[in-house]
Scaffold this motif. Structure first.
Motif, PDB file in Angstrom:
ATOM      1  N   TYR A   3       3.696  14.558  14.053  1.00  0.00           N
ATOM      2  CA  TYR A   3       2.913  13.583  13.286  1.00  0.00           C
ATOM      3  C   TYR A   3       2.441  14.235  11.994  1.00  0.00           C
ATOM      4  CZ  TYR A   3      -0.711  10.028  12.368  1.00  0.00           C
ATOM      5  OH  TYR A   3      -1.478   9.040  11.818  1.00  0.00           O
ATOM      6  N   ASP A   4       2.910  13.690  10.883  1.00  0.00           N
ATOM      7  CA  ASP A   4       2.542  14.193   9.560  1.00  0.00           C
ATOM      8  C   ASP A   4       1.252  13.509   9.119  1.00  0.00           C
ATOM      9  OD1 ASP A   4       2.292  14.968   6.936  1.00  0.00           O
ATOM     10  OD2 ASP A   4       4.340  14.449   6.344  1.00  0.00           O
ATOM     11  N   MET A   5       0.148  14.239   9.170  1.00  0.00           N
ATOM     12  CA  MET A   5      -1.165  13.664   8.869  1.00  0.00           C
ATOM     13  C   MET A   5      -1.296  13.229   7.413  1.00  0.00           C
ATOM     14  SD  MET A   5      -3.589  16.224  11.126  1.00  0.00           S
ATOM     15  CE  MET A   5      -2.888  17.761  10.452  1.00  0.00           C
ATOM     16  N   HIS A   6      -0.541  13.880   6.532  1.00  0.00           N
ATOM     17  CA  HIS A   6      -0.574  13.506   5.114  1.00  0.00           C
ATOM     18  C   HIS A   6       0.206  12.224   4.856  1.00  0.00           C
ATOM     19  CE1 HIS A   6      -0.275  13.862   0.737  1.00  0.00           C
ATOM     20  NE2 HIS A   6       1.025  13.680   0.867  1.00  0.00           N
ATOM     21  N   SER A   7       1.362  12.091   5.478  1.00  0.00           N
ATOM     22  CA  SER A   7       2.271  10.988   5.147  1.00  0.00           C
ATOM     23  C   SER A   7       1.998   9.708   5.916  1.00  0.00           C
ATOM     24  CB  SER A   7       3.720  11.417   5.407  1.00  0.00           C
ATOM     25  OG  SER A   7       4.079  12.490   4.567  1.00  0.00           O
ATOM     26  N   ALA A   8       1.456   9.806   7.123  1.00  0.00           N
ATOM     27  CA  ALA A   8       1.300   8.612   7.963  1.00  0.00           C
ATOM     28  C   ALA A   8       0.602   7.457   7.243  1.00  0.00           C
ATOM     29  CB  ALA A   8       0.578   8.975   9.259  1.00  0.00           C
ATOM     30  N   PRO A   9      -0.538   7.656   6.595  1.00  0.00           N
ATOM     31  CA  PRO A   9      -1.183   6.512   5.929  1.00  0.00           C
ATOM     32  C   PRO A   9      -0.494   6.062   4.651  1.00  0.00           C
ATOM     33  CG  PRO A   9      -2.455   8.511   5.566  1.00  0.00           C
ATOM     34  CD  PRO A   9      -1.372   8.862   6.546  1.00  0.00           C
ATOM     35  N   LYS A  10       0.466   6.834   4.143  1.00  0.00           N
ATOM     36  CA  LYS A  10       1.155   6.477   2.906  1.00  0.00           C
ATOM     37  C   LYS A  10       2.424   5.666   3.145  1.00  0.00           C
ATOM     38  CE  LYS A  10      -0.467  10.680   0.584  1.00  0.00           C
ATOM     39  NZ  LYS A  10      -1.313   9.997  -0.403  1.00  0.00           N
ATOM     40  N   ARG A  11       2.887   5.613   4.374  1.00  0.00           N
ATOM     41  CA  ARG A  11       4.179   4.959   4.638  1.00  0.00           C
ATOM     42  C   ARG A  11       4.120   3.431   4.656  1.00  0.00           C
ATOM     43  NH1 ARG A  11       5.254   9.360   9.200  1.00  0.00           N
ATOM     44  NH2 ARG A  11       6.494  10.883   8.022  1.00  0.00           N
ATOM     45  N   GLU A  20      -1.922  -2.569   5.711  1.00  0.00           N
ATOM     46  CA  GLU A  20      -3.116  -1.758   5.935  1.00  0.00           C
ATOM     47  C   GLU A  20      -2.885  -0.740   7.057  1.00  0.00           C
ATOM     48  OE1 GLU A  20      -6.669  -3.892   6.729  1.00  0.00           O
ATOM     49  OE2 GLU A  20      -6.633  -5.026   4.846  1.00  0.00           O
ATOM     50  N   PHE A  21      -3.338   0.467   6.835  1.00  0.00           N
ATOM     51  CA  PHE A  21      -3.295   1.515   7.844  1.00  0.00           C
ATOM     52  C   PHE A  21      -4.646   1.504   8.558  1.00  0.00           C
ATOM     53  CE2 PHE A  21      -3.351   5.980   9.300  1.00  0.00           C
ATOM     54  CZ  PHE A  21      -2.095   6.052   9.891  1.00  0.00           C
ATOM     55  N   THR A  22      -4.704   0.834   9.686  1.00  0.00           N
ATOM     56  CA  THR A  22      -5.968   0.609  10.382  1.00  0.00           C
ATOM     57  C   THR A  22      -6.346   1.811  11.250  1.00  0.00           C
ATOM     58  OG1 THR A  22      -4.992  -0.365  12.364  1.00  0.00           O
ATOM     59  CG2 THR A  22      -5.362  -1.848  10.472  1.00  0.00           C
ATOM     60  N   PRO A  23      -7.597   1.881  11.713  1.00  0.00           N
ATOM     61  CA  PRO A  23      -8.013   3.004  12.568  1.00  0.00           C
ATOM     62  C   PRO A  23      -7.147   3.162  13.820  1.00  0.00           C
ATOM     63  CG  PRO A  23      -9.944   1.850  11.762  1.00  0.00           C
ATOM     64  CD  PRO A  23      -8.756   1.042  11.334  1.00  0.00           C
ATOM     65  N   GLU A  24      -6.645   2.061  14.360  1.00  0.00           N
ATOM     66  CA  GLU A  24      -5.799   2.153  15.553  1.00  0.00           C
ATOM     67  C   GLU A  24      -4.497   2.887  15.269  1.00  0.00           C
ATOM     68  OE1 GLU A  24      -8.177  -1.701  15.860  1.00  0.00           O
ATOM     69  OE2 GLU A  24      -7.119  -0.583  14.304  1.00  0.00           O
ATOM     70  N   TYR A  70       0.807  -1.217   0.000  1.00  0.00           N
ATOM     71  CA  TYR A  70       0.000   0.000   0.000  1.00  0.00           C
ATOM     72  C   TYR A  70       0.845   1.274   0.000  1.00  0.00           C
ATOM     73  CZ  TYR A  70      -4.106  -2.812   1.354  1.00  0.00           C
ATOM     74  OH  TYR A  70      -5.133  -3.713   1.404  1.00  0.00           O
ATOM     75  N   MET A  71       2.142   1.139   0.110  1.00  0.00           N
ATOM     76  CA  MET A  71       2.995   2.322   0.265  1.00  0.00           C
ATOM     77  C   MET A  71       2.869   3.259  -0.936  1.00  0.00           C
ATOM     78  SD  MET A  71       7.112   2.586   0.970  1.00  0.00           S
ATOM     79  CE  MET A  71       7.017   1.704   2.520  1.00  0.00           C
ATOM     80  N   GLN A  72       2.896   4.566  -0.647  1.00  0.00           N
ATOM     81  CA  GLN A  72       2.902   5.598  -1.668  1.00  0.00           C
ATOM     82  C   GLN A  72       4.039   6.575  -1.381  1.00  0.00           C
ATOM     83  OE1 GLN A  72      -1.000   7.274  -2.692  1.00  0.00           O
ATOM     84  NE2 GLN A  72      -1.922   5.702  -1.407  1.00  0.00           N
ATOM     85  N   ASP A  73       4.285   7.467  -2.331  1.00  0.00           N
ATOM     86  CA  ASP A  73       5.346   8.455  -2.153  1.00  0.00           C
ATOM     87  C   ASP A  73       5.113   9.240  -0.863  1.00  0.00           C
ATOM     88  OD1 ASP A  73       6.214   7.606  -4.577  1.00  0.00           O
ATOM     89  OD2 ASP A  73       5.533   9.369  -5.692  1.00  0.00           O
ATOM     90  N   HIS A  74       6.184   9.472  -0.126  1.00  0.00           N
ATOM     91  CA  HIS A  74       6.075  10.223   1.114  1.00  0.00           C
ATOM     92  C   HIS A  74       7.434  10.781   1.491  1.00  0.00           C
ATOM     93  CE1 HIS A  74       7.114   6.053   2.267  1.00  0.00           C
ATOM     94  NE2 HIS A  74       7.871   6.627   3.197  1.00  0.00           N
ATOM     95  N   PRO A  75       7.473  11.821   2.329  1.00  0.00           N
ATOM     96  CA  PRO A  75       8.752  12.377   2.770  1.00  0.00           C
ATOM     97  C   PRO A  75       9.547  11.362   3.588  1.00  0.00           C
ATOM     98  CG  PRO A  75       6.943  13.882   3.240  1.00  0.00           C
ATOM     99  CD  PRO A  75       6.339  12.583   2.832  1.00  0.00           C
ATOM    100  N   LYS A  76      10.827  11.572   3.647  1.00  0.00           N
ATOM    101  CA  LYS A  76      11.666  10.739   4.495  1.00  0.00           C
ATOM    102  C   LYS A  76      11.306  10.940   5.965  1.00  0.00           C
ATOM    103  CE  LYS A  76      15.662  10.539   1.387  1.00  0.00           C
ATOM    104  NZ  LYS A  76      17.130  10.724   1.278  1.00  0.00           N
ATOM    105  N   VAL A  77      11.700   9.974   6.770  1.00  0.00           N
ATOM    106  CA  VAL A  77      11.375   9.989   8.190  1.00  0.00           C
ATOM    107  C   VAL A  77      12.645  10.254   8.989  1.00  0.00           C
ATOM    108  CG1 VAL A  77      10.293   8.723  10.071  1.00  0.00           C
ATOM    109  CG2 VAL A  77       9.588   8.289   7.712  1.00  0.00           C
ATOM    110  N   ARG A  78      12.547  11.152   9.918  1.00  0.00           N
ATOM    111  CA  ARG A  78      13.697  11.525  10.738  1.00  0.00           C
ATOM    112  C   ARG A  78      13.815  10.600  11.946  1.00  0.00           C
ATOM    113  NH1 ARG A  78      13.343  17.565  12.791  1.00  0.00           N
ATOM    114  NH2 ARG A  78      11.793  16.632  14.176  1.00  0.00           N
ATOM    115  N   ILE A  79      15.042  10.238  12.309  1.00  0.00           N
ATOM    116  CA  ILE A  79      15.271   9.404  13.478  1.00  0.00           C
ATOM    117  C   ILE A  79      16.414   9.991  14.297  1.00  0.00           C
ATOM    118  CG2 ILE A  79      16.882   7.825  12.309  1.00  0.00           C
ATOM    119  CD1 ILE A  79      15.632   5.557  14.000  1.00  0.00           C
ATOM    120  N   GLY A  80      16.297   9.923  15.602  1.00  0.00           N
ATOM    121  CA  GLY A  80      17.333  10.381  16.504  1.00  0.00           C
ATOM    122  C   GLY A  80      17.107  11.767  17.065  1.00  0.00           C
TER     123      GLY A  80
END
Length: 631
Positions: free
Chosen positions: A160-168, A172-176, A83-93
């Motif tokens: 929390y990026d509301m646009h990117s979260a379901p695209k990563r 399945e990106f479930t309601p939880e 299900y993954m779609q284009d999205h920004p990179k994720v920062r860690i650290g």
């Protein structure tokens, strides 16, 4: 039924002009969302937000079952949903954690026990909405978290990026997982403060039985039970001083209790920070590494009865060796298990190594070869017996991609079951993208692709003691003439993680110590390899002289660490460290290690390390030119 769960320059200039004309209103018009250039996102955030790949899908989570996004080829014509779609990179650290999902948020809350857990503050934004991005930029949320808000032991900070979260996720990106909807976020940006009473134990909704296999239960629907209800949350009004608002709420929460073992809030904050990093890494691996590793079977797992010969031997071994049972010692920054609150016990099957290996090769290897269609296989580990006790949990994760490719988890027995005992199911993210579980009664075993399928037991154990053992195999041709092919597979999976990641340096205000702190009832961290007195130059050792050392990567790119000896033909991979990150290894004085590039097994200049008594930390730095190495 519910269970607990343990996420070109010119374009940028044009966008700058456009944003200047949009005003400062924080209200979000969801009907006017437009996906703007990623180069402009880099302008706003000061970091790369370039899309990682393209599959030509329309907005919204819709699956692709054709050639994989990562280019990996699955075996046996297996299809894995993605299900993954284009999205920004994720920062860690960073001090402000990039949250993958509400699931990720819950897991980080669970990393800190109730007695010592601090409150949290989460900034919600939308990377596709220029108006929201401009407002978020003006908040200077990263800066105030690093310079003006309380340190980690008093406050967890995230965005929390509301646009990117379901695209990563590929699953399945479930309601939880949808933290925006869970917290009823209505504006953009929006800052939400959550009480320390939010414990992360969100009860996932059971969707029903699996269509293909009625023994499986499918999770993920709207009827979940929120672990952080509205009475535990406060929303910033967008008008009052943000720093003062957060600091006042932190003050109202009171000072968390202190683990007597950790001894100071400085060490408790460090403990939390390191565990937070591990949990984020687990979510990185479950999404990006799993996505880029080949699949072998239609769903990635299968439950079968344990062969009688294996079951009988395991039970008799437990009876013979029960006096050798010990509390299992863990690296305290490991967050896959709940050992910090509910220690597991262990009877080492290496006490009868020859017999257990013979059992695995004779009875278990043929079963896995037939199921996977991959032969011959090589046994890489058969270990246990591990006993998980009441309230234990095991977070979903994937295993080592070099040795734990095709595996078995065996349910040997259940002991001390209460009258109202509940099953303690194994839950996996299968190749259809669903969260499914199997109750896993004693006498059964589950075959699973452990380096591809995220798996765990996130439900707290309410069934007494669960006794299990674990078997791992890898394809035999991962060595020899085809070794380079498998090295390329593993490298591709690691590269997929790096392609989606931005490493950042953790900066925060100093921890504040208080006189006469209130100590927690349980001394968290004790019994692990964590040494809170390291700053005094002491080194904690085990009974056999083994002790823990840390390898820290100060280079500008990801590196690997290997152990080697004149008595072995090939160096043994120990771990991978991203820039400004590290990991710990249990070892002995005089053992030798070396640093290597992420795609190599050759030592880097100045990268050889011999373990010295009393030295706990080994750092390595390397410039882009390959010079100025330092250990």
């Amino acid at each position: 039924m519910k269970v607990f769960a343990m996420t070109g320059v010119w374009q940028a200039c044009i966008l700058c002009v456009l944003l200047a004309s949009l005003g400062t209103s924080d209200a979000l018009d969801f009907g006017d969302l437009t996906y703007f250039y990623d180069n402009a996102k880099a302008f706003f955030f000061g970091e790369s937000f370039a899309p990682v790949s393209s599959n030509g899908q329309t907005p919204g989570q819709s699956p692709s079952t054709r050639q994989t996004r990562t280019g990996v080829t699955h075996f046996n014509n297996v299809t894995v949903i993605d299900y993954m779609q284009d999205h920004p990179k994720v920062r860690i650290g960073h001090r402000v954690v990039d949250l993958f999902s509400g699931w990720h948020f819950d897991d980080i809350l669970m990393d800190s026990p109730d007695e010592i857990r601090p409150p949290s503050v989460v900034a919600f934004f939308d990377s596709s909405n220029p108006k929201c991005l401009a407002s978020y930029k003006r908040l200077n949320f990263d800066s105030i978290a690093e310079r003006q808000l309380p340190a980690r032991s008093r406050l967890f900070t995230a965005r929390y990026d509301m646009h990117s979260a379901p695209k990563r996720p590929w699953y399945e990106f479930t309601p939880e997982m949808d933290l925006q909807k869970r917290f009823n976020v209505q504006s953009c940006p929006e800052v939400v403060f959550t009480s320390s009473k939010c414990d992360g134990m969100t009860e996932w909704c059971v969707r029903g039985q699996d269509e293909e296999n009625p023994d499986l239960v499918v999770y993920g629907c709207d009827d979940y039970k929120e672990s952080c209800p509205s009475e535990y949350r406060k929303v910033w009004d967008g008008k009052t001083n943000l720093v003062e608002w957060i600091n006042k709420l932190v003050e109202d929460e009171g000072v968390p209790k202190l683990s007597e073992f950790l001894g100071s809030y400085e060490m408790q904050g460090r403990w939390m920070k390191e565990r937070e990093y591990t949990t984020s890494n687990t979510h990185f691996r479950n999404i990006y590494m799993a996505q880029a590793f080949p699949a072998f079977t239609p769903r990635g797992f299968k439950a079968v009865e344990t062969p009688k010969e294996v079951q009988d031997w395991l039970l008799s071994f437990r009876d013979r060796q029960s006096r050798r049972r010990k509390t299992e010692r863990w690296n305290t920054v490991s967050t896959q298990m709940s050992f910090h609150e509910h220690p597991s016990t262990f009877i080492d099957m290496d006490l009868e190594r020859a017999a257990k290996n013979a059992i695995a090769n004779k009875y278990l290897k043929p079963i896995v070869e037939e199921w996977s269609g991959i032969a011959p296989l090589e046994l890489t580990a058969f270990y246990g017996i591990r006993e998980y006790h009441e309230n234990s949990f095991l977070r979903e994760h994937i295993d080592r991609i070099d040795t734990h490719v095709l595996s078995i988890t065996i349910s040997i027995a259940k002991f001390n079951e209460p009258e109202n005992a509940e099953p303690w199911p194994l839950r996996v993210t299968d190749f259809t993208g669903k969260q499914v579980s199997y109750d896993h009664p004693a006498g059964t075993m589950i075959l699973y692709e452990s380096s591809k399928v995220p798996h765990g037991r996130p439900t707290p154990n309410k069934g007494g003691s669960h006794v299990g053992a674990f078997v791992h195999f890898k394809p035999k041709h991962m060595h020899g003439s085809e070794a380079e092919k498998w090295d390329s597979v593993a490298k591709g999976a690691r590269d997929n993680v790096h392609a989606h990641m931005i490493s950042a340096q953790f900066k925060a205000t100093p921890e504040i110590e208080i006189e006469n702190p209130v100590y927690a009832e349980q001394s968290y961290g004790e019994g692990s390899d964590y040494d809170p007195v390291t700053k005094k130059g002491k080194t904690k050792t085990t009974d056999n002289g083994q002790y823990s050392v840390e390898f820290k990567n100060r280079s500008d790119r990801t590196l690997r660490v290997f152990w080697y000896s004149n008595n072995i033909d090939k160096p043994v991979f120990q771990g991978e460290a991203w820039p400004n990150a590290g990991f710990t290894v249990n070892t002995f004085t005089g053992h030798t290690f070396f640093w290597a590039e992420s795609d190599s097994e050759d030592p880097l200049p100045g990268g050889r390390v011999t373990i010295d008594p009393g030295k706990r930390l080994y750092t390595y730095s390397l410039s882009k030119s390959g010079k100025q190495a330092q250990v």
